[in-house]
Design a protein around this motif. Structure first.
Motif, PDB file in Angstrom:
ATOM      1  N   TYR A 102       3.911   3.291   3.767  1.00  0.00           N
ATOM      2  CA  TYR A 102       4.087   2.644   5.057  1.00  0.00           C
ATOM      3  C   TYR A 102       4.619   3.628   6.097  1.00  0.00           C
ATOM      4  O   TYR A 102       5.314   4.588   5.763  1.00  0.00           O
ATOM      5  CB  TYR A 102       5.063   1.474   4.935  1.00  0.00           C
ATOM      6  CG  TYR A 102       4.608   0.396   3.983  1.00  0.00           C
ATOM      7  CD1 TYR A 102       3.914  -0.722   4.441  1.00  0.00           C
ATOM      8  CD2 TYR A 102       4.872   0.493   2.620  1.00  0.00           C
ATOM      9  CE1 TYR A 102       3.496  -1.716   3.565  1.00  0.00           C
ATOM     10  CE2 TYR A 102       4.459  -0.495   1.732  1.00  0.00           C
ATOM     11  CZ  TYR A 102       3.770  -1.591   2.211  1.00  0.00           C
ATOM     12  OH  TYR A 102       3.352  -2.571   1.354  1.00  0.00           O
ATOM     13  N   GLU A 112      12.227  -6.374  10.751  1.00  0.00           N
ATOM     14  CA  GLU A 112      10.925  -5.754  11.036  1.00  0.00           C
ATOM     15  C   GLU A 112      10.421  -4.987   9.819  1.00  0.00           C
ATOM     16  O   GLU A 112       9.228  -5.068   9.460  1.00  0.00           O
ATOM     17  CB  GLU A 112      11.050  -4.810  12.236  1.00  0.00           C
ATOM     18  CG  GLU A 112      11.243  -5.516  13.568  1.00  0.00           C
ATOM     19  CD  GLU A 112      11.513  -4.546  14.702  1.00  0.00           C
ATOM     20  OE1 GLU A 112      10.929  -4.734  15.782  1.00  0.00           O
ATOM     21  OE2 GLU A 112      12.301  -3.598  14.513  1.00  0.00           O
ATOM     22  N   ILE A 116       6.999  -5.897   7.465  1.00  0.00           N
ATOM     23  CA  ILE A 116       5.929  -4.921   7.204  1.00  0.00           C
ATOM     24  C   ILE A 116       5.667  -4.789   5.712  1.00  0.00           C
ATOM     25  O   ILE A 116       4.517  -4.790   5.253  1.00  0.00           O
ATOM     26  CB  ILE A 116       6.302  -3.557   7.811  1.00  0.00           C
ATOM     27  CG1 ILE A 116       6.285  -3.635   9.339  1.00  0.00           C
ATOM     28  CG2 ILE A 116       5.346  -2.467   7.327  1.00  0.00           C
ATOM     29  CD1 ILE A 116       6.830  -2.403  10.020  1.00  0.00           C
ATOM     30  N   ALA A 119       4.167  -8.061   4.185  1.00  0.00           N
ATOM     31  CA  ALA A 119       2.769  -8.244   4.595  1.00  0.00           C
ATOM     32  C   ALA A 119       1.856  -7.175   4.019  1.00  0.00           C
ATOM     33  O   ALA A 119       0.640  -7.339   3.974  1.00  0.00           O
ATOM     34  CB  ALA A 119       2.675  -8.238   6.129  1.00  0.00           C
ATOM     35  N   GLY A 120       2.437  -6.054   3.573  1.00  0.00           N
ATOM     36  CA  GLY A 120       1.630  -4.973   3.004  1.00  0.00           C
ATOM     37  C   GLY A 120       0.854  -4.206   4.054  1.00  0.00           C
ATOM     38  O   GLY A 120      -0.256  -3.740   3.787  1.00  0.00           O
ATOM     39  N   ARG A 121       1.431  -4.056   5.255  1.00  0.00           N
ATOM     40  CA  ARG A 121       0.734  -3.339   6.326  1.00  0.00           C
ATOM     41  C   ARG A 121       0.893  -1.831   6.120  1.00  0.00           C
ATOM     42  O   ARG A 121       1.741  -1.172   6.722  1.00  0.00           O
ATOM     43  CB  ARG A 121       1.276  -3.761   7.697  1.00  0.00           C
ATOM     44  CG  ARG A 121       1.052  -5.238   8.004  1.00  0.00           C
ATOM     45  CD  ARG A 121       1.159  -5.520   9.502  1.00  0.00           C
ATOM     46  NE  ARG A 121       2.504  -5.309  10.013  1.00  0.00           N
ATOM     47  CZ  ARG A 121       3.429  -6.260  10.085  1.00  0.00           C
ATOM     48  NH1 ARG A 121       3.166  -7.472   9.628  1.00  0.00           N
ATOM     49  NH2 ARG A 121       4.602  -5.995  10.597  1.00  0.00           N
ATOM     50  N   GLN A 122       0.068  -1.298   5.244  1.00  0.00           N
ATOM     51  CA  GLN A 122       0.174   0.103   4.835  1.00  0.00           C
ATOM     52  C   GLN A 122      -0.555   1.034   5.804  1.00  0.00           C
ATOM     53  O   GLN A 122      -1.408   0.611   6.580  1.00  0.00           O
ATOM     54  CB  GLN A 122      -0.414   0.307   3.442  1.00  0.00           C
ATOM     55  CG  GLN A 122       0.211  -0.544   2.360  1.00  0.00           C
ATOM     56  CD  GLN A 122      -0.450  -0.315   1.028  1.00  0.00           C
ATOM     57  OE1 GLN A 122      -0.756   0.805   0.660  1.00  0.00           O
ATOM     58  NE2 GLN A 122      -0.687  -1.376   0.290  1.00  0.00           N
ATOM     59  N   SER A 185      -4.638   4.490   1.355  1.00  0.00           N
ATOM     60  CA  SER A 185      -3.302   4.857   1.796  1.00  0.00           C
ATOM     61  C   SER A 185      -2.896   6.153   1.100  1.00  0.00           C
ATOM     62  O   SER A 185      -3.297   6.405  -0.038  1.00  0.00           O
ATOM     63  CB  SER A 185      -2.299   3.751   1.444  1.00  0.00           C
ATOM     64  OG  SER A 185      -2.274   3.514   0.047  1.00  0.00           O
TER      65      SER A 185
END
Length: 357
Positions: A102, A112, A116, A119-122, A185
């Motif tokens: 990340y 925050e 992240i 949600a796994g927002r890599q 990623s």
């Protein structure tokens, strides 16, 4: 009676006053501990965490790592104020964080960060695997892009469990990893990289061969080997099916394939030498199982990653009487196809397709 009412009212006021005070104190504590530290942490590397000079943070959440472990690392790096508040957040909401890499931008609050990771927002990097590259070159590309370790990828591509899952007969996944543009990623597990590329290969192949499940692993392996050779031989798309037909003609009569690409594979991948611009007779006489000038039939395995054009050519070859072809226009990539050896010899000097990387 009025005295009693007065006492009750005062008690209620005190109670609500205390409740309001506690709420304000609690809200203040949440705001304080959720907020990032007043001083931005210095750049540097920590355990699976890097703080870059411009305030970018690259955080790796490892497979199986707990939220508490991540919180401890964030605290040690000076990114959060307290791991107690971090632990409290995950105690209240049981959702798990997702493994991956990340990117955070400082300053950043704990809420925050948590959003992240949950949600796994890599970070996703775009990496392109060109058609015709070998497994070793593929591993080098992935390593250079920071996707996965070169040795780890080669080990994954030779993992017998993965090979059996895809019913691949060879010792590696050479030829079965589709050349395409992928989003991975950084630090992605090499086994998952290999599986993603193999899944793409079989998905694209099914678009060409609708009865693919009925094809035996032995027959598929032969065609993948041949497609990997066609991939390294053709320059113009329209010539690929003709070349495939030539190779099938040679196989049918027991003639050596005489593919320059297999000789190039021996020189570059097995002998580790620079890619040759011209092949000479001494090159075509190298003693190696992959040299199809001296060994009839198909080589032991694929020599490159075939793309859609080469795969389609092998599964849908153009029927002809041709037995030979030779590059006659290196600038355009045009070949001369012939039925006899005499015509083939007249075509001139042997050329090979340029380096794939």
């Amino acid at each position: 009676m009025s005295r009693i009412i007065h006492i009750v009212v005062r008690t209620v006021c005190v109670f609500w006053g205390m409740a309001l005070l506690c709420a304000l104190l609690g809200l203040g504590a949440v705001i304080y501990f959720n907020a990032p530290p007043s001083l931005q942490p210095p750049s540097g590397s920590h355990e699976a965490l890097t703080i870059e000079p411009e305030g970018k943070v690259i955080l790796e959440v490892r497979n199986g790592e707990s939220a508490a472990s991540v919180g401890r690392r964030l605290l040690e790096a000076g990114i959060i104020r307290s791991h107690y508040f971090w632990d409290l957040l995950f105690y209240i909401d049981k959702r798990y964080i997702k493994a991956g890499t990340y990117q955070l931008t400082l300053p950043v609050s704990q809420l925050e960060i948590r959003a992240i990771l949950v949600a796994g927002r890599q970070i996703l990097k775009r990496v392109t695997i060109p058609e015709g590259v070998t497994l070793k070159k593929m591993a080098r590309i992935l390593a250079n892009e920071g996707i996965c370790d070169e040795a780890g990828f080669l080990a994954a591509a030779a993992n017998r469990e993965i090979l059996n899952h895809y019913r691949i007969l060879g010792d590696t996944m050479e030829g079965y990893l589709y050349p395409d543009t992928y989003l991975f990623s950084p630090g992605y597990p090499p086994e998952l990289v290999a599986k993603a590329m193999a899944d793409t290969f079989f998905k694209r192949l099914a678009e060409i061969q609708h009865d693919l499940p009925d094809l035996s692993p032995e027959e598929l392996h032969k065609r993948v080997i041949l497609a990997s050779i066609v991939e390294r031989e053709y320059r113009l798309d329209e010539e690929a099916p003709i070349m495939a037909g030539v190779f099938y003609n040679r196989l049918n009569i027991g003639m050596a394939l005489q593919s320059c690409a297999t000789v190039e594979y021996v020189i570059t991948e097995i002998q580790g030498k620079p890619h040759p611009e011209v092949l000479y007779t001494r090159d075509t006489e190298i003693r190696d199982p992959y040299n199809t000038y001296i060994r009839p039939g198909l080589p032991p395995g694929p020599i490159s990653a075939p793309g859609m054009v080469a795969l389609n050519a092998v599964f849908n070859p153009l029927s002809s009487d041709y037995l030979y072809f030779r590059l006659i226009d290196p600038a355009v990539g045009r070949h001369y196809f012939s039925k006899t050896l005499d015509d083939h010899i007249k075509a001139g000097t042997l050329y090979v397709k340029g380096p794939s990387l």
